[in-house]
Design a protein around this motif. Sequence first.
Motif, PDB file in Angstrom:
ATOM      1  N   HIS A 476     -42.647  46.632 -27.849  1.00  0.00           N
ATOM      2  CA  HIS A 476     -42.395  47.957 -28.439  1.00  0.00           C
ATOM      3  C   HIS A 476     -43.714  48.610 -28.827  1.00  0.00           C
ATOM      4  O   HIS A 476     -44.635  47.954 -29.302  1.00  0.00           O
ATOM      5  CB  HIS A 476     -41.517  47.846 -29.686  1.00  0.00           C
ATOM      6  CG  HIS A 476     -40.134  47.358 -29.424  1.00  0.00           C
ATOM      7  ND1 HIS A 476     -39.218  48.058 -28.682  1.00  0.00           N
ATOM      8  CD2 HIS A 476     -39.493  46.221 -29.810  1.00  0.00           C
ATOM      9  CE1 HIS A 476     -38.074  47.393 -28.621  1.00  0.00           C
ATOM     10  NE2 HIS A 476     -38.230  46.274 -29.285  1.00  0.00           N
ATOM     11  N   GLN A 477     -43.783  49.911 -28.670  1.00  0.00           N
ATOM     12  CA  GLN A 477     -44.977  50.654 -29.057  1.00  0.00           C
ATOM     13  C   GLN A 477     -44.906  51.041 -30.527  1.00  0.00           C
ATOM     14  O   GLN A 477     -43.894  51.572 -30.985  1.00  0.00           O
ATOM     15  CB  GLN A 477     -45.103  51.916 -28.220  1.00  0.00           C
ATOM     16  CG  GLN A 477     -45.273  51.661 -26.742  1.00  0.00           C
ATOM     17  CD  GLN A 477     -45.408  52.949 -25.959  1.00  0.00           C
ATOM     18  OE1 GLN A 477     -45.155  54.024 -26.488  1.00  0.00           O
ATOM     19  NE2 GLN A 477     -45.799  52.849 -24.715  1.00  0.00           N
ATOM     20  N   VAL A 478     -45.988  50.789 -31.226  1.00  0.00           N
ATOM     21  CA  VAL A 478     -46.095  51.201 -32.623  1.00  0.00           C
ATOM     22  C   VAL A 478     -47.358  52.039 -32.760  1.00  0.00           C
ATOM     23  O   VAL A 478     -48.456  51.569 -32.452  1.00  0.00           O
ATOM     24  CB  VAL A 478     -46.157  49.989 -33.573  1.00  0.00           C
ATOM     25  CG1 VAL A 478     -46.275  50.461 -35.020  1.00  0.00           C
ATOM     26  CG2 VAL A 478     -44.922  49.109 -33.408  1.00  0.00           C
ATOM     27  N   ALA A 479     -47.207  53.256 -33.211  1.00  0.00           N
ATOM     28  CA  ALA A 479     -48.343  54.161 -33.370  1.00  0.00           C
ATOM     29  C   ALA A 479     -48.929  54.007 -34.773  1.00  0.00           C
ATOM     30  O   ALA A 479     -48.237  54.254 -35.760  1.00  0.00           O
ATOM     31  CB  ALA A 479     -47.897  55.604 -33.163  1.00  0.00           C
ATOM     32  N   PRO A 480     -50.206  53.601 -34.883  1.00  0.00           N
ATOM     33  CA  PRO A 480     -50.822  53.507 -36.209  1.00  0.00           C
ATOM     34  C   PRO A 480     -50.691  54.797 -37.003  1.00  0.00           C
ATOM     35  O   PRO A 480     -50.430  54.764 -38.209  1.00  0.00           O
ATOM     36  CB  PRO A 480     -52.284  53.188 -35.880  1.00  0.00           C
ATOM     37  CG  PRO A 480     -52.235  52.475 -34.576  1.00  0.00           C
ATOM     38  CD  PRO A 480     -51.121  53.150 -33.818  1.00  0.00           C
ATOM     39  N   ALA A 481     -50.867  55.933 -36.333  1.00  0.00           N
ATOM     40  CA  ALA A 481     -50.811  57.218 -37.038  1.00  0.00           C
ATOM     41  C   ALA A 481     -49.462  57.443 -37.705  1.00  0.00           C
ATOM     42  O   ALA A 481     -49.387  58.023 -38.803  1.00  0.00           O
ATOM     43  CB  ALA A 481     -51.107  58.356 -36.068  1.00  0.00           C
ATOM     44  N   GLU A 482     -48.398  56.983 -37.054  1.00  0.00           N
ATOM     45  CA  GLU A 482     -47.061  57.154 -37.641  1.00  0.00           C
ATOM     46  C   GLU A 482     -46.924  56.339 -38.925  1.00  0.00           C
ATOM     47  O   GLU A 482     -46.425  56.837 -39.940  1.00  0.00           O
ATOM     48  CB  GLU A 482     -45.998  56.735 -36.633  1.00  0.00           C
ATOM     49  CG  GLU A 482     -44.569  56.863 -37.177  1.00  0.00           C
ATOM     50  CD  GLU A 482     -43.520  56.335 -36.216  1.00  0.00           C
ATOM     51  OE1 GLU A 482     -43.910  55.789 -35.174  1.00  0.00           O
ATOM     52  OE2 GLU A 482     -42.323  56.460 -36.536  1.00  0.00           O
ATOM     53  N   LEU A 483     -47.372  55.070 -38.877  1.00  0.00           N
ATOM     54  CA  LEU A 483     -47.280  54.222 -40.064  1.00  0.00           C
ATOM     55  C   LEU A 483     -48.216  54.726 -41.164  1.00  0.00           C
ATOM     56  O   LEU A 483     -47.866  54.694 -42.352  1.00  0.00           O
ATOM     57  CB  LEU A 483     -47.609  52.775 -39.702  1.00  0.00           C
ATOM     58  CG  LEU A 483     -46.553  52.035 -38.885  1.00  0.00           C
ATOM     59  CD1 LEU A 483     -47.018  50.622 -38.563  1.00  0.00           C
ATOM     60  CD2 LEU A 483     -45.214  51.981 -39.627  1.00  0.00           C
ATOM     61  N   GLU A 484     -49.396  55.186 -40.789  1.00  0.00           N
ATOM     62  CA  GLU A 484     -50.336  55.693 -41.791  1.00  0.00           C
ATOM     63  C   GLU A 484     -49.767  56.911 -42.509  1.00  0.00           C
ATOM     64  O   GLU A 484     -49.877  57.037 -43.735  1.00  0.00           O
ATOM     65  CB  GLU A 484     -51.669  56.035 -41.110  1.00  0.00           C
ATOM     66  CG  GLU A 484     -52.455  54.810 -40.681  1.00  0.00           C
ATOM     67  CD  GLU A 484     -53.459  55.093 -39.586  1.00  0.00           C
ATOM     68  OE1 GLU A 484     -53.529  56.256 -39.126  1.00  0.00           O
ATOM     69  OE2 GLU A 484     -54.166  54.160 -39.177  1.00  0.00           O
ATOM     70  N   ALA A 485     -49.136  57.801 -41.734  1.00  0.00           N
ATOM     71  CA  ALA A 485     -48.536  58.991 -42.344  1.00  0.00           C
ATOM     72  C   ALA A 485     -47.453  58.603 -43.344  1.00  0.00           C
ATOM     73  O   ALA A 485     -47.319  59.222 -44.410  1.00  0.00           O
ATOM     74  CB  ALA A 485     -47.958  59.896 -41.255  1.00  0.00           C
TER      75      ALA A 485
END
Length: 585
Positions: A476-485
């Motif tokens: 699965h793809q996890v975007a760091p920017a999404e979690l950081e936000a």
Amino acid sequence: MTFTAPSWVPELPFDPPDGIPIADFMLEEHYGRHPLGYSKSPFTCGLTGKHYSSLEVKERVDYLARGLAKEFGWSPNEGSEWDKVVAVFSVNALDTLPLAWATHRLGGIQSPVNAAYSAAELEYQLKDSGAKALFTCIPLLKAAQEAAQKVGIPSNRIYILEVPEKFAGGKSSPSGMKTVDDLIREGQKLDRLEPLNWEPGHGAKRTAFLCYSSGTSGLPKGVMISHKNVIANTLQIAVYDKPYRDTKRLPTEQTDYTDVALGLLPMSHIYGLVVICHASVYRGDGVIVLPKFDFTTFLESVQRFKINSLFLVPPIIILMTKNKSVLDKYDLSSVWSIFTGAAPLGKETAEDLQKIFPSWAIRQGYGLTETCTVVCSSSPDDIWFGSSGSLLPAVECKIVTTEGVEITGYDQPGELLVKSPSVVLGYLHNEKANKETFQDGYMRTGDEAVIRKGPLGHEHVFIVDRIKELIKVKGHQVAPAELEAHLLTHPAVNDCAVIQVPDDDAGEVPKAFIVKSPAVGLEENDRMVARQIQKHVEEHKARYKWIKGGIEFIDVIPKSPSGKILRRFLRDKERESRRAKGAKL
């Protein structure tokens, strides 16, 4: 230097057609598709055994398209595809792909949604895609209803994709909610639809699937995948594999060899969607559909349905190598091929599996949502562990340094750039990302690669590192920017950055570096604060996005003068820390 497929790879027998919908390519025999009457049942439920023949699937798609047209007031040749976006938030089901093909028959778009999404994540995709209707399954109905309400999709535009009652907890569809079967029954009573009036080129510029990917960086973006993109990669895969599959054809067989394939991986993921559900069905194979991964159910299905080809991801392969005693309880003798993708398979893990199953062809492929899947793949005749195989027909690649200098030799790392008829139209509503990713006819993958000559003299692609910031958790793809936000919404977080760290089971998991807010008192225990922050993520994000790599508090997040987070510095710091502790790098 441009790299292409090895000389042994056949050329495409014809240019991928660009004036037809995917449904015609998959359900008609004009374009090299394995004869419908000699094909295995395209989709069989791995829990119940329920299935439909290829001819029955073609009929169901026709009736379903009629039912959808009546239900939504859609006509095949009126409006654009963006007026006809259908989102699908469900585990794998027998009618997932027939629903897509019926939508395509009307000139519409299917936007698959990861079944692990929370209601908030689903809401984002529904809003961004402009979905007009939502198909879901009983286990996900509550989240589907919550998200649909927030984006203004009325309750009568939520429909049920049926899954086995056992998996649905014995629950049936709520009263008043229509199912796919209901729409098919309604379609049987309606007149045949007018044909799509497409000219050459329409299939190359019209979006068929809107899948969501983080791309090389940033938040999830809608990837516009055309009809031609799917058709091209389906054809590329079939042509690439045909020489070896021809060696498996018996003299008594009237048609080409057909396989039984495992359909466990999510049909919402580009790997499951194209490699399994399109390429397999196009060449007459049968797909055994499982709604989710369960080790015992997976092995029972291989034994029961005599599955030949296992399409997996590395974490499942790792689980297999660590549980030989469990594998020994099942008859897996029907298997001849294993294909892995979505994340790199380590050479050591492949060797461990080969020791358990010496006769298996352990293959690896590489691709992205933006290339509509496979760029390169291992041939059963030319397996080199650690390699992602050789380029498919009609694929061209370049390797360039970070300075943009084109590499002309072997064993020299640089960013992999891909040109292929399967490279997608671009990202929805994101010109900045389009300009960064799609340049001069090539797609910039953000992956560091090298080309090497294999033992048999053929060129192989090795993916050696990721330039992009994406984290891969069990594929699965996890975007760091999404979690950081999201982390920044917690009162204890003043600043943060997320990177990937190795994990034996998942491949990678997110780790967060946190700068605590001044509001956090000195008397507060770091462990307690970290747990509160982790819980904040767990309450709002899918499980695979949880911060399982831990939280480390630091004084400042390293950033460039323009404010961009320098995650590479943090990754280097993490590697040094793990090396000092003797941990896996």
